[in-house]
Design a protein around this motif. Structure first.
Motif, PDB file in Angstrom:
ATOM      1  N   ASN A  27      32.866  12.206 -31.465  1.00 45.26           N
ATOM      2  CA  ASN A  27      31.534  11.636 -31.680  1.00 45.26           C
ATOM      3  C   ASN A  27      30.508  12.643 -32.187  1.00 45.26           C
ATOM      4  O   ASN A  27      29.505  12.271 -32.772  1.00 45.26           O
ATOM      5  CB  ASN A  27      31.016  10.956 -30.399  1.00 45.26           C
ATOM      6  CG  ASN A  27      30.849  11.910 -29.231  1.00 45.26           C
ATOM      7  OD1 ASN A  27      31.437  12.991 -29.196  1.00 45.26           O
ATOM      8  ND2 ASN A  27      30.062  11.512 -28.246  1.00 45.26           N
ATOM      9  N   LYS A  28      30.733  13.952 -31.963  1.00 48.13           N
ATOM     10  CA  LYS A  28      29.724  14.933 -32.356  1.00 48.13           C
ATOM     11  C   LYS A  28      29.574  15.028 -33.877  1.00 48.13           C
ATOM     12  O   LYS A  28      28.531  15.473 -34.359  1.00 48.13           O
ATOM     13  CB  LYS A  28      30.037  16.309 -31.751  1.00 48.13           C
ATOM     14  CG  LYS A  28      30.180  16.321 -30.232  1.00 48.13           C
ATOM     15  CD  LYS A  28      29.053  15.610 -29.525  1.00 48.13           C
ATOM     16  CE  LYS A  28      29.119  15.610 -28.003  1.00 48.13           C
ATOM     17  NZ  LYS A  28      30.327  15.099 -27.377  1.00 48.13           N
ATOM     18  N   LYS A  71      26.481  13.123 -34.932  1.00 50.24           N
ATOM     19  CA  LYS A  71      25.215  13.811 -34.626  1.00 50.24           C
ATOM     20  C   LYS A  71      25.027  14.991 -35.575  1.00 50.24           C
ATOM     21  O   LYS A  71      23.921  15.265 -36.048  1.00 50.24           O
ATOM     22  CB  LYS A  71      25.248  14.331 -33.189  1.00 50.24           C
ATOM     23  CG  LYS A  71      25.466  13.266 -32.124  1.00 50.24           C
ATOM     24  CD  LYS A  71      25.490  13.943 -30.755  1.00 50.24           C
ATOM     25  CE  LYS A  71      25.817  12.982 -29.635  1.00 50.24           C
ATOM     26  NZ  LYS A  71      25.786  13.643 -28.319  1.00 50.24           N
ATOM     27  N   ASN A 125      34.100  19.821 -26.955  1.00 50.94           N
ATOM     28  CA  ASN A 125      34.420  19.234 -28.256  1.00 50.94           C
ATOM     29  C   ASN A 125      33.249  19.410 -29.218  1.00 50.94           C
ATOM     30  O   ASN A 125      33.438  19.586 -30.417  1.00 50.94           O
ATOM     31  CB  ASN A 125      34.701  17.736 -28.105  1.00 50.94           C
ATOM     32  CG  ASN A 125      35.852  17.482 -27.171  1.00 50.94           C
ATOM     33  OD1 ASN A 125      36.980  17.906 -27.438  1.00 50.94           O
ATOM     34  ND2 ASN A 125      35.590  16.813 -26.053  1.00 50.94           N
ATOM     35  N   ALA A 129      31.874   6.675 -22.960  1.00 50.55           N
ATOM     36  CA  ALA A 129      31.554   7.796 -22.076  1.00 50.55           C
ATOM     37  C   ALA A 129      30.171   8.342 -22.417  1.00 50.55           C
ATOM     38  O   ALA A 129      29.821   8.494 -23.584  1.00 50.55           O
ATOM     39  CB  ALA A 129      32.591   8.899 -22.259  1.00 50.55           C
ATOM     40  N   SER A 130      29.392   8.656 -21.358  1.00 43.40           N
ATOM     41  CA  SER A 130      28.059   9.237 -21.583  1.00 43.40           C
ATOM     42  C   SER A 130      27.932  10.512 -20.767  1.00 43.40           C
ATOM     43  O   SER A 130      28.187  10.512 -19.566  1.00 43.40           O
ATOM     44  CB  SER A 130      26.979   8.238 -21.164  1.00 43.40           C
ATOM     45  OG  SER A 130      25.697   8.726 -21.498  1.00 43.40           O
ATOM     46  N   SER A 131      27.550  11.597 -21.430  1.00 45.84           N
ATOM     47  CA  SER A 131      27.492  12.871 -20.715  1.00 45.84           C
ATOM     48  C   SER A 131      26.220  13.663 -20.994  1.00 45.84           C
ATOM     49  O   SER A 131      25.483  14.003 -20.077  1.00 45.84           O
ATOM     50  CB  SER A 131      28.728  13.691 -21.071  1.00 45.84           C
ATOM     51  OG  SER A 131      28.706  14.917 -20.404  1.00 45.84           O
ATOM     52  N   SER A 132      25.936  13.962 -22.262  1.00 47.52           N
ATOM     53  CA  SER A 132      24.654  14.600 -22.537  1.00 47.52           C
ATOM     54  C   SER A 132      23.638  13.555 -23.013  1.00 47.52           C
ATOM     55  O   SER A 132      22.461  13.869 -23.184  1.00 47.52           O
ATOM     56  CB  SER A 132      24.792  15.749 -23.543  1.00 47.52           C
ATOM     57  OG  SER A 132      25.156  15.265 -24.809  1.00 47.52           O
ATOM     58  N   GLY A 133      24.069  12.340 -23.219  1.00 47.34           N
ATOM     59  CA  GLY A 133      23.156  11.208 -23.396  1.00 47.34           C
ATOM     60  C   GLY A 133      22.812  10.815 -24.826  1.00 47.34           C
ATOM     61  O   GLY A 133      22.236   9.757 -25.049  1.00 47.34           O
ATOM     62  N   GLY A 134      23.176  11.638 -25.794  1.00 50.33           N
ATOM     63  CA  GLY A 134      22.782  11.343 -27.173  1.00 50.33           C
ATOM     64  C   GLY A 134      23.491  10.131 -27.748  1.00 50.33           C
ATOM     65  O   GLY A 134      22.902   9.368 -28.529  1.00 50.33           O
ATOM     66  N   THR A 135      24.741   9.960 -27.366  1.00 52.92           N
ATOM     67  CA  THR A 135      25.492   8.799 -27.848  1.00 52.92           C
ATOM     68  C   THR A 135      24.843   7.521 -27.317  1.00 52.92           C
ATOM     69  O   THR A 135      24.560   6.586 -28.063  1.00 52.92           O
ATOM     70  CB  THR A 135      26.957   8.895 -27.370  1.00 52.92           C
ATOM     71  OG1 THR A 135      27.523  10.090 -27.909  1.00 52.92           O
ATOM     72  CG2 THR A 135      27.767   7.688 -27.808  1.00 52.92           C
ATOM     73  N   TYR A 154      36.451  13.078 -21.018  1.00 54.39           N
ATOM     74  CA  TYR A 154      35.494  12.002 -21.338  1.00 54.39           C
ATOM     75  C   TYR A 154      36.161  10.639 -21.499  1.00 54.39           C
ATOM     76  O   TYR A 154      35.932   9.722 -20.729  1.00 54.39           O
ATOM     77  CB  TYR A 154      34.744  12.334 -22.641  1.00 54.39           C
ATOM     78  CG  TYR A 154      33.953  13.609 -22.589  1.00 54.39           C
ATOM     79  CD1 TYR A 154      32.649  13.624 -22.119  1.00 54.39           C
ATOM     80  CD2 TYR A 154      34.495  14.820 -23.025  1.00 54.39           C
ATOM     81  CE1 TYR A 154      31.914  14.787 -22.071  1.00 54.39           C
ATOM     82  CE2 TYR A 154      33.763  15.991 -22.986  1.00 54.39           C
ATOM     83  CZ  TYR A 154      32.477  15.974 -22.512  1.00 54.39           C
ATOM     84  OH  TYR A 154      31.753  17.129 -22.459  1.00 54.39           O
ATOM     85  N   THR A 202      35.410   8.220 -28.255  1.00 53.77           N
ATOM     86  CA  THR A 202      34.518   9.282 -28.740  1.00 53.77           C
ATOM     87  C   THR A 202      35.246  10.600 -29.012  1.00 53.77           C
ATOM     88  O   THR A 202      34.611  11.618 -29.279  1.00 53.77           O
ATOM     89  CB  THR A 202      33.379   9.492 -27.726  1.00 53.77           C
ATOM     90  OG1 THR A 202      33.956   9.542 -26.408  1.00 53.77           O
ATOM     91  CG2 THR A 202      32.369   8.368 -27.789  1.00 53.77           C
ATOM     92  N   GLY A 203      36.584  10.601 -28.931  1.00 55.13           N
ATOM     93  CA  GLY A 203      37.340  11.794 -29.353  1.00 55.13           C
ATOM     94  C   GLY A 203      37.797  12.670 -28.193  1.00 55.13           C
ATOM     95  O   GLY A 203      38.049  12.190 -27.097  1.00 55.13           O
ATOM     96  N   GLY A 204      37.936  13.957 -28.475  1.00 42.73           N
ATOM     97  CA  GLY A 204      38.267  14.917 -27.414  1.00 42.73           C
ATOM     98  C   GLY A 204      39.720  15.316 -27.306  1.00 42.73           C
ATOM     99  O   GLY A 204      40.090  16.096 -26.414  1.00 42.73           O
TER     100      GLY A 204
END
Ligand SMILES: *Cc1c(COP(=O)(O)O)cnc(C)c1O
Length: 339
Positions: free
Chosen positions: A52-53, A56, A81, A189-195, A294, A322-324
């Motif tokens: 997903n990065k 961004k 990732n 999955a949500s972790s740093s919130g940007g997605t 994730y 979202t990958g990984g």
């Protein structure tokens, strides 16, 4: 300003495919079968094996280049990732790349860390700090050496980075309409919130009406801010950037956000039975790999919600992959427990 007015650098293979997972669905609920499940394949975005990065980074790197910067700095965990995709983006654009990674130099460079090194990133080991806390110091010393550094926050999650997922919501809305898929929710999955923040904004921009079911990955509180507040502030910041704030629906508030916090298990990056089962089941029914940190956790959450009856069999849902994948190569012992 609209989405297309922001500088962006083409880095990802888009649109990513939307595929159905019939064999995975049939295997759920002890073989009784689950809902119709579609997967948005952002594990296929490119940039040294997807994730997903990449979305961004199209806007973040576009901004860095527009500002005349020559070096990207970001940070994360050793198996980040985001750091690996940033290193790939820097290489592809002829920029330098410095990474602040949690921990210290391990005996073996595995998974994403190996890829960071192959991609030519300069690594700064940061001990306990796995969220880029050392980035300002690295930027200062690069400036001293005559460089023009650009700091990309942890996870690429600021309002600029989230534009990538506002745009992604439009991409998915188009695919759902074209294939006449009536999905009830989108699980990710949500972790740093940007997605999550980007999808919230994009859902309003493009009329995506599904529930955005975010599975919280990281137990630890982020920067002293409650995670929910952080996502809301990111969503409102992104909405303001694209001029959405004043129009449809007003500011985002707690009622606009779904965050499932009950699947964080042993904490960030700790693989348990939930993740192991999800990774194995998807691999063996569909030949698709999710990651240990994730997407394995988010898919495990989806399985749990199906088995508890909260997601009903009549529903159609989208799982956003979202990958990984590269992190799998650093988790042999946690995944193959019987070897
Ligand atoms: C970073 C990441 C996420 C979480 O995205 P955020 O925007 O940080 O919430 C999910 N899955 C994978 C594989 C990631 O690398």
């Amino acid at each position: 300003m609209g989405l297309s007015d922001f500088p962006s650098r083409k880095l990802a293979f888009l649109p990513t495919p939307l595929v159905e997972l019939p064999r995975f669905s049939a295997a759920l609920a002890e073989g009784q079968g689950g809902p119709r499940i579609y997967m948005k394949r952002d594990d296929q975005t490119g940039l040294a094996s997807g994730g997903n990065k990449a979305r961004k980074l199209e806007y973040l790197v576009g901004d860095a280049i527009a500002r005349g910067c020559d070096t990207l700095i970001t940070g994360g965990a050793a198996q980040s990732n985001h750091c690996r995709q940033t290193a790939a983006a820097a290489a592809a654009c002829g920029l330098g790349c410095h990474l602040a990674l949690g921990g210290g130099l391990p005996g073996r460079a595995e998974g994403n860390l190996l890829l960071d090194m192959i991609l030519g990133a300069e690594i700064h080991w940061s001990g306990e700090c796995r969220k880029g806390e050392d980035m300002p110091r690295i930027a200062e010393s690069l400036r001293g050496a005559g460089k023009k550094p650009y700091i990309i926050p942890y996870g690429g999650s600021n309002a600029i980075g989230a534009l990538g997922f506002a745009s992604a919501a439009g991409e998915l809305a188009g695919q759902l309409a074209e294939s006449r898929i009536e999905a009830s929710r989108i699980v990710f999955a949500s972790s740093s919130g940007g997605t999550q923040a980007g999808l919230m904004v994009g859902a309003r921009l493009f009329g995506l009406e599904q529930e955005l079911t975010a599975v919280c990955i990281d137990k630890a509180v982020d920067e002293g801010l409650d995670f929910e507040e952080r996502v809301l502030s990111l969503a409102n910041g992104t909405a303001a950037l694209v001029g959405l704030e004043a129009s449809a629906g007003g500011r985002f508030g707690p009622a606009d956000l779904v965050l499932r916090r009950e699947f964080t298990g042993g904490g960030y990056g700790v693989v348990g039975e939930l993740e192991r089962r999800a990774i194995g089941l998807l691999a063996r029914t569909e030949g698709i790999l999710v990651d240990p940190v994730y997407t394995g956790r988010a898919l495990g959450a989806l399985i749990a919600l199906v088995e508890s009856g909260e997601i009903r069999k009549e529903e159609s849902i989208v799982f956003w992959h979202t990958g990984g994948m590269p992190a799998l190569f650093a988790y042999e012992r946690e995944i193959l427990t019987h070897r």
